[in-house]
Design a protein around this motif. Structure first.
Motif, PDB file in Angstrom:
ATOM      1  N   GLU A 171     -64.241   2.663  28.885  1.00  0.00           N
ATOM      2  CA  GLU A 171     -64.707   3.838  28.155  1.00  0.00           C
ATOM      3  C   GLU A 171     -63.591   4.842  27.939  1.00  0.00           C
ATOM      4  O   GLU A 171     -63.583   5.567  26.934  1.00  0.00           O
ATOM      5  CB  GLU A 171     -65.877   4.489  28.897  1.00  0.00           C
ATOM      6  N   ASP A 175     -62.810   6.829  24.487  1.00  0.00           N
ATOM      7  CA  ASP A 175     -62.809   8.286  24.435  1.00  0.00           C
ATOM      8  C   ASP A 175     -61.457   8.826  23.973  1.00  0.00           C
ATOM      9  O   ASP A 175     -61.395   9.839  23.265  1.00  0.00           O
ATOM     10  CB  ASP A 175     -63.172   8.858  25.796  1.00  0.00           C
ATOM     11  N   LEU A 178     -61.369   8.344  20.167  1.00  0.00           N
ATOM     12  CA  LEU A 178     -62.255   9.316  19.516  1.00  0.00           C
ATOM     13  C   LEU A 178     -61.680  10.727  19.597  1.00  0.00           C
ATOM     14  O   LEU A 178     -61.783  11.502  18.643  1.00  0.00           O
ATOM     15  CB  LEU A 178     -63.639   9.277  20.162  1.00  0.00           C
ATOM     16  N   ILE A 186     -67.280  16.261  19.741  1.00  0.00           N
ATOM     17  CA  ILE A 186     -68.049  15.053  19.442  1.00  0.00           C
ATOM     18  C   ILE A 186     -69.370  15.111  20.205  1.00  0.00           C
ATOM     19  O   ILE A 186     -69.389  15.389  21.406  1.00  0.00           O
ATOM     20  CB  ILE A 186     -67.253  13.794  19.854  1.00  0.00           C
ATOM     21  N   ASP A 188     -72.788  13.877  22.134  1.00  0.00           N
ATOM     22  CA  ASP A 188     -73.039  12.813  23.103  1.00  0.00           C
ATOM     23  C   ASP A 188     -73.576  11.565  22.418  1.00  0.00           C
ATOM     24  O   ASP A 188     -73.210  10.438  22.779  1.00  0.00           O
ATOM     25  CB  ASP A 188     -74.030  13.291  24.165  1.00  0.00           C
ATOM     26  N   ARG A 191     -70.700   9.751  20.600  1.00  0.00           N
ATOM     27  CA  ARG A 191     -69.842   9.079  21.568  1.00  0.00           C
ATOM     28  C   ARG A 191     -70.514   7.821  22.115  1.00  0.00           C
ATOM     29  O   ARG A 191     -69.892   6.759  22.237  1.00  0.00           O
ATOM     30  CB  ARG A 191     -69.491  10.029  22.704  1.00  0.00           C
ATOM     31  N   TRP A 194     -70.388   4.922  19.565  1.00  0.00           N
ATOM     32  CA  TRP A 194     -69.105   4.245  19.447  1.00  0.00           C
ATOM     33  C   TRP A 194     -68.731   3.498  20.716  1.00  0.00           C
ATOM     34  O   TRP A 194     -68.099   2.424  20.657  1.00  0.00           O
ATOM     35  CB  TRP A 194     -68.022   5.232  19.027  1.00  0.00           C
ATOM     36  N   ARG A 195     -69.123   3.998  21.866  1.00  0.00           N
ATOM     37  CA  ARG A 195     -68.887   3.233  23.095  1.00  0.00           C
ATOM     38  C   ARG A 195     -69.588   1.884  23.025  1.00  0.00           C
ATOM     39  O   ARG A 195     -69.028   0.856  23.441  1.00  0.00           O
ATOM     40  CB  ARG A 195     -69.370   4.027  24.312  1.00  0.00           C
TER      41      ARG A 195
END
Length: 296
Positions: A171, A175, A178, A186, A188, A191, A194-195
């Motif tokens: 992760e 991060d 991003l 960004i 939650d 995020r 995309w994770r």
């Protein structure tokens, strides 16, 4: 793989399957905009563009994933940005697209330029966004750009050893990308989305190796300054004032190098981040629509 992603087979690199998303059945009466996503992202980067009814109504939209990204796979295990440019042209062939404009975010911008260099009769114009046409040079850092070597090298080293089938991209890597691309504001939900995309894309030893080659390519790529005078099509370069990866000064230097282009213009987007198509889709989409309408 995103549920919106399809694949098409091309002959490059021993045989490849290219991940793509299209907005509609191809309409030959409309211009086509090919969109090339940024480092380690997928066609999902261009969800705002596909959702823009003005842009998607005026042009065929076709997002293509470079080697090492999304659903794209090849027989050969190594690749460069030149390979992605050529495979994109072959994907256009396979999908019945003769000519197109190419919009590229970050690394997608230099893939777009490579496509224009390889097939000047087929690329009608390019729209580089938040990009650089230099390599990760000392001169670019003097113009206020990031230190891409410093950013990439720890990941290149960390991804060197083979891993088991249960490995997924950390992760922290997601991060960091991003953060560099979109800053700290960004949500939650964004995020988390995309994770999950990264976890689906980069798993097991194959995922580790593709991620490492992507990172090596970013760090060690060749620059295009000696070739840009051979780009003939119109160029509209969009660059955000809040881009922390490549500076406005670097974009100003880069656009001046398109000396053989039919038209070359830099448009500054106030508050725009590095992944400009995602941070400022309204400005990007409006500029793209005007550009395509003018030059189609």
């Amino acid at each position: 793989m995103s549920s919106s992603t399809a694949t098409v087979d091309v002959p490059h690199l021993g045989g490849s399957r290219i991940g793509y998303r299209s907005g509609r059945p191809h309409d030959p009466s409309l211009p086509t905009v090919v969109m090339v996503n940024s480092f380690t992202t997928t066609v999902d980067l261009y969800r705002p563009q596909f959702e823009d009814t003005a842009l998607s109504g005026a042009a065929n939209l076709l997002a293509l994933e470079p080697y090492g990204h999304g659903a794209t796979r090849s027989v050969y295990p190594h690749f460069t940005y030149w390979d992605s440019a050529l495979a994109n042209l072959q994907a256009m062939d396979a999908l019945g697209v003769d000519r197109a404009f190419v919009l590229g975010t970050s690394q997608g911008g230099w893939v777009a330029a490579r496509m224009a260099l390889l097939a000047p009769d087929r690329i009608q114009g390019i729209l580089p966004l938040g990009t650089s046409m230099d390599f990760e040079s000392p001169a670019s850092r003097e113009r206020g750009c990031w230190d891409g070597i410093e950013f990439c090298t720890p990941s290149v080293d960390a991804l060197a050893a083979p891993v088991g089938d249960d490995w997924v991209v950390p992760e922290e890597f997601v991060d960091a990308v991003l953060g560099a691309g979109l800053g700290e504001g960004i949500s939650d939900g964004f995020r988390a989305f995309w994770r999950q995309v990264y976890r689906e894309t980069y798993t097991g030893d194959d995922g580790r190796h593709r991620l490492r080659v992507c990172t090596v390519n970013l760090r060690d790529r060749d620059g295009l300054h000696g070739r840009l005078d051979e780009v003939r099509c119109p160029v509209l370069w969009l660059h955000g004032t809040d881009d922390t990866v490549y500076s406005v000064a670097n974009a100003e230097d880069g656009i001046r190098r398109f000396t053989g282009a039919r038209h070359a213009e830099l448009e500054i987007v106030q508050g725009g981040q590095h992944f400009l198509s995602a941070s400022n889709p309204e400005e990007v989409d409006a500029a793209a629509l005007a550009f395509v309408t003018r030059w189609a």
